[in-house]
Design an enzyme around this catalytic site. Structure first.
Site: not given
Ligand SMILES: [Zn+2]
Length: 314
Positions: A92, A251, A255, A278
């Site tokens: 973040h 969101h 990321d 991720h």
């Molecule tokens: Zn996140």
């Protein structure tokens, strides 16, 4: 074809930038539940972004914030160095650094976790606006994607980066069985303004069962309705509701903005992701850098000068 100089200049800072002075924030680590302090400091030209664990004094405590130093992507993007020193939940703050155009900085933390703040990047953007940036006397380089590069995991989840004229665009879709999330899609072009308006405020989210499981492992001790959207069945537990009906997919885009800044410079390309996270973002960058014909590192000063020349002769 004449490039749009104003667009290049505004989307990409042609000079490297760092913080005008130092600034800090205090929050909690989402897993440890412990108080965590993060401070941002100016850094010289060509330093890049470097995390430093100031609580570690007996071994190397600095970790460059680039894709090669990502050591764990299970629940967050975690950077680590050869000495085994790590900094987790970095995505973040990386997203805010990317959107605000910070090239060089030391980012000091007093423990293994970046404070989660409110689960979004909003507080970091606010902090960077408060301290301000200065231009440094060196050109900014960017990673221009030359051909489509993709990564597919063993479940068939694919992420890709394709060439784009200029800027970095995101095309993201998610699918969750919980009806409050369901299928969501968003398209986004990265700039500081668009990030502030559309992405920065979007909070991280998790299922109630996940939190219960993580707590049984001694994790998520700092996780609360103050720093995450908690989904329970088909509804959410946060009394204030959602900040936006697309907060979940936004969101995930946040990321991806943070993870792609692990390239160590802005990217000129078009990102596409579906149900990815991720791990996929990091593997995609590893794929890009595996083959030098996938990309070109360009000097944004030169690309603006070139565009100016084209305008002059047009
Ligand atoms: Zn996140």
């Amino acid at each position: 074809m004449i490039a749009d100089i104003s667009r290049i200049s505004s989307e990409y800072k042609v000079c490297q930038k760092t913080f005008r002075s130092s600034i800090f924030a205090v929050g909690v680590g989402v897993h440890s539940g412990a108080k965590a302090k993060i401070s941002f400091h100016p850094a010289p030209i060509d330093t890049g972004l470097v995390f430093r664990r100031i609580d570690v004094t007996d071994k190397e405590n600095s970790i460059p914030a680039t894709y090669e130093y990502v050591v764990d992507t299970k629940m967050c993007s975690c950077f680590g160095n050869k000495a085994g020193v790590t900094v987790s939940t970095a995505e973040h703050v990386m997203a805010a650094l990317s959107a605000c155009g910070v090239t060089n900085a030391y980012i000091d933390v007093d423990g293994p976790e970046i404070p989660i703040m409110d689960g979004s990047a909003r507080d970091f953007v606010f902090l960077f606006d408060c301290v301000g940036l200065i231009e440094q006397d060196a050109p900014l380089k960017a990673l221009k994607i030359k051909k489509e590069v993709s990564f597919t995991d063993d479940k068939g989840i694919t992420v890709s980066l394709s060439p784009a004229q200029d800027g970095l665009t995101f095309d993201f879709a998610i699918d969750f069985p919980a009806r409050i999330i369901g299928h969501q899609e968003t398209k986004f072009t990265l700039s500081k303004d668009s990030f502030k308006k559309e992405i920065a405020y979007a909070r991280t989210f998790c299922q109630l069962q996940e939190i219960e499981y993580l707590r049984s492992l001694g994790l998520a001790r700092g996780g609360s309705l103050e720093n995450a959207i908690v989904v329970n069945g088909d509804s959410i537990m946060n009394p204030e509701g959602l900040r936006d009906e697309l907060e979940f997919v936004r969101h995930k885009t946040l990321d991806a903005v943070g993870d792609l800044y692990q390239a160590g410079m802005p990217i000129i390309g078009a990102f596409k992701g579906e149900k990815s996270g991720h791990y996929h973002n990091n593997m995609l960058l590893r794929e890009v850098f595996k083959d030098a014909s996938n990309y070109e590192i360009i000097d944004l000063n030169e690309s603006v000068e070139e565009a100016e020349k084209n305008v002059a002769v047009a």
